[in-house]
Design an enzyme around this catalytic site. Structure first.
Site, PDB file in Angstrom:
ATOM      1  N   THR A 255       0.884  -1.157   0.000  1.00 12.70           N
ATOM      2  CA  THR A 255       0.000   0.000   0.000  1.00 12.70           C
ATOM      3  C   THR A 255       0.919   1.203   0.000  1.00 12.70           C
ATOM      4  OG1 THR A 255      -1.579  -1.214   1.381  1.00 12.70           O
ATOM      5  CG2 THR A 255      -1.746   1.146   1.476  1.00 12.70           C
TER       6      THR A 255
ATOM      7  N   ARG B  74     -13.742  -7.353  -2.568  1.00 18.59           N
ATOM      8  CA  ARG B  74     -13.078  -7.300  -1.249  1.00 18.59           C
ATOM      9  C   ARG B  74     -12.578  -5.877  -0.981  1.00 18.59           C
ATOM     10  NH1 ARG B  74      -7.619  -5.786   0.429  1.00 18.59           N
ATOM     11  NH2 ARG B  74      -7.107  -6.944   2.303  1.00 18.59           N
TER      12      ARG B  74
ATOM     13  N   ASP C  75      -8.254  -2.533   4.512  1.00 16.91           N
ATOM     14  CA  ASP C  75      -8.212  -1.539   5.594  1.00 16.91           C
ATOM     15  C   ASP C  75      -8.054  -0.112   5.083  1.00 16.91           C
ATOM     16  OD1 ASP C  75      -5.600  -2.463   4.719  1.00 16.91           O
ATOM     17  OD2 ASP C  75      -4.760  -1.113   6.223  1.00 16.91           O
TER      18      ASP C  75
ATOM     19  N   THR D  67       0.057  -0.603   6.601  1.00 19.75           N
ATOM     20  CA  THR D  67       0.271  -1.321   5.344  1.00 19.75           C
ATOM     21  C   THR D  67       0.383  -2.800   5.679  1.00 19.75           C
ATOM     22  OG1 THR D  67       1.887  -1.751   3.585  1.00 19.75           O
ATOM     23  CG2 THR D  67       2.736  -0.670   5.542  1.00 19.75           C
ATOM     24  N   GLY D  68       0.130  -3.638   4.681  1.00 23.47           N
ATOM     25  CA  GLY D  68       0.195  -5.074   4.924  1.00 23.47           C
ATOM     26  C   GLY D  68      -1.168  -5.701   4.726  1.00 23.47           C
TER      27      GLY D  68
HETATM   28  N1  GLY Z   1      -3.350  -2.969   3.201  1.00 21.83           N
HETATM   29  C1  GLY Z   1      -3.910  -3.104   1.944  1.00 21.83           C
HETATM   30  C2  GLY Z   1      -4.945  -4.098   1.850  1.00 21.83           C
HETATM   31  O1  GLY Z   1      -4.907  -5.137   2.500  1.00 21.83           O
HETATM   32  O2  GLY Z   1      -5.857  -3.904   1.079  1.00 21.83           O
END
Ligand code: GLY
Length: 312
Positions: A178, A206, A209, A229-230
């Site tokens: 991200t 989908r 976050d 991020t992640g």
């Molecule tokens: N952190 C980005 C996502 O999982 O969409």
């Protein structure tokens, strides 16, 4: 007057060595562009938007141009922005073909009565605001999605095990990085922004976050600012950015990033990174992934860019 600061990241995860130089140049450029806006009297909101746009337009990052592909080979982007002074925020989810989703998020915040708008509704808004459209698929992501799909179909992709079971039942990799930016302007206001293509091979529809206040980002002048991020599912379940901001009530920005990452790792699992910034100009970066690509600029000097922060 406060000395401005900007901190940005280009994503946690496993960055191949061959990409390090380009990615570090990318985050440095984003920090520099955002910092320039701050030093010319721009607001923290302007700076985080400008920095995020710089990374959305750079195909090395998983946001805007260069976004990862979903299970159907399409790009569906999420983005958000938040103002630490007014506590107003705006986000967009599942948007297709909008060159700079973070710009659209700012429009949601400033020009609508809503906080989060998804899918075709967000795309209609982008057209109404005359935001540029673009094809965001790049060959590198198409190749990566093919490789991930091969691993997925042969059961060798260990993430998203439930999706694999759906696939095996006939109903149906993952990289999830991200981009994010936090800024402190000369009026001592904080702001946060983030943008992503989400996880590679994610199910269509989908939402991660990134567009969710409290999960992908949070900014509150009385606490601090944070952006994650992640793997988005971990960030949403833990409301990681809000937790990090709450910790900054009593802890330093670096301690808040570290403690939050440690807590998420222990309770929810590995696959997360976070950057933090306080009103006193302190900042932090922590992750429980192999890498976190980030950069900070605190003065007119060259931005400092690194491939790791405090690793948990
Ligand atoms: N952190 C980005 C996502 O999982 O969409």
């Amino acid at each position: 007057m406060t000395k401005p600061v900007i901190i940005v990241h280009g994503g946690a995860g496993r960055w191949p060595k061959t990409s390090h130089k380009t990615a570090l140049e990318g985050v440095s450029k984003a920090a520099k562009t955002g910092f320039l806006a701050l030093s010319e009297g721009g607001t923290a909101l302007d700076a985080v938007e400008i920095a995020a746009i710089s990374m959305e337009d750079n195909p090395i990052f998983n946001a805007g141009t260069g976004s990862t592909l979903n299970f159907e080979g399409k790009v569906e982007d999420d983005a958000a922005i938040m103002d630490g002074d007014s506590l107003r925020g705006g986000g967009v989810a599942m948007v297709k073909g909008v060159r700079n989703p973070v710009r659209l998020a700012r429009f949601v915040m400033e020009r609508t009565d809503h906080v989060l708008i998804g899918g075709s509704g967000a795309e209609k808004l982008a057209s109404a605001f005359k935001l540029p459209r673009a094809s965001l698929r790049v060959p590198r992501r198409v190749r990566a999605a093919r490789q991930d799909m091969h691993l997925f179909k042969t059961g060798r992709l260990t993430v998203l095990p439930r999706n694999y079971r759906l696939f095996r039942a006939g109903l149906l990799s993952l990289s999830s990085d991200t981009v994010g930016a936090l800024a402190l302007d000369s009026q001592r206001n904080l702001a946060a922004a983030c943008s992503t293509g989400g996880m590679s091979l994610k199910l269509p529809g989908r939402i991660g976050d990134t567009p969710i206040l409290g999960a992908g980002l949070y900014a509150d002048n009385s606490l601090g600012a944070a952006t994650a991020t992640g793997i988005g599912e971990l960030a949403m379940r833990s409301t990681i950015s809000r937790v990090a901001c709450d910790l900054m009530r009593t802890k330093s920005a670096a301690a808040a990033a570290l403690l939050t990452t440690r807590m998420v790792g222990a309770k929810f699992g590995k696959g997360i990174g976070i950057i933090t910034l306080k009103r006193n100009g302190q900042y932090g970066a922590a992750h429980n992934t192999r890498n976190l690509c980030w950069a900070v600029q605190t003065s007119d000097a060259t931005p400092v860019a690194q491939m790791t922060g405090k690793r948990v």
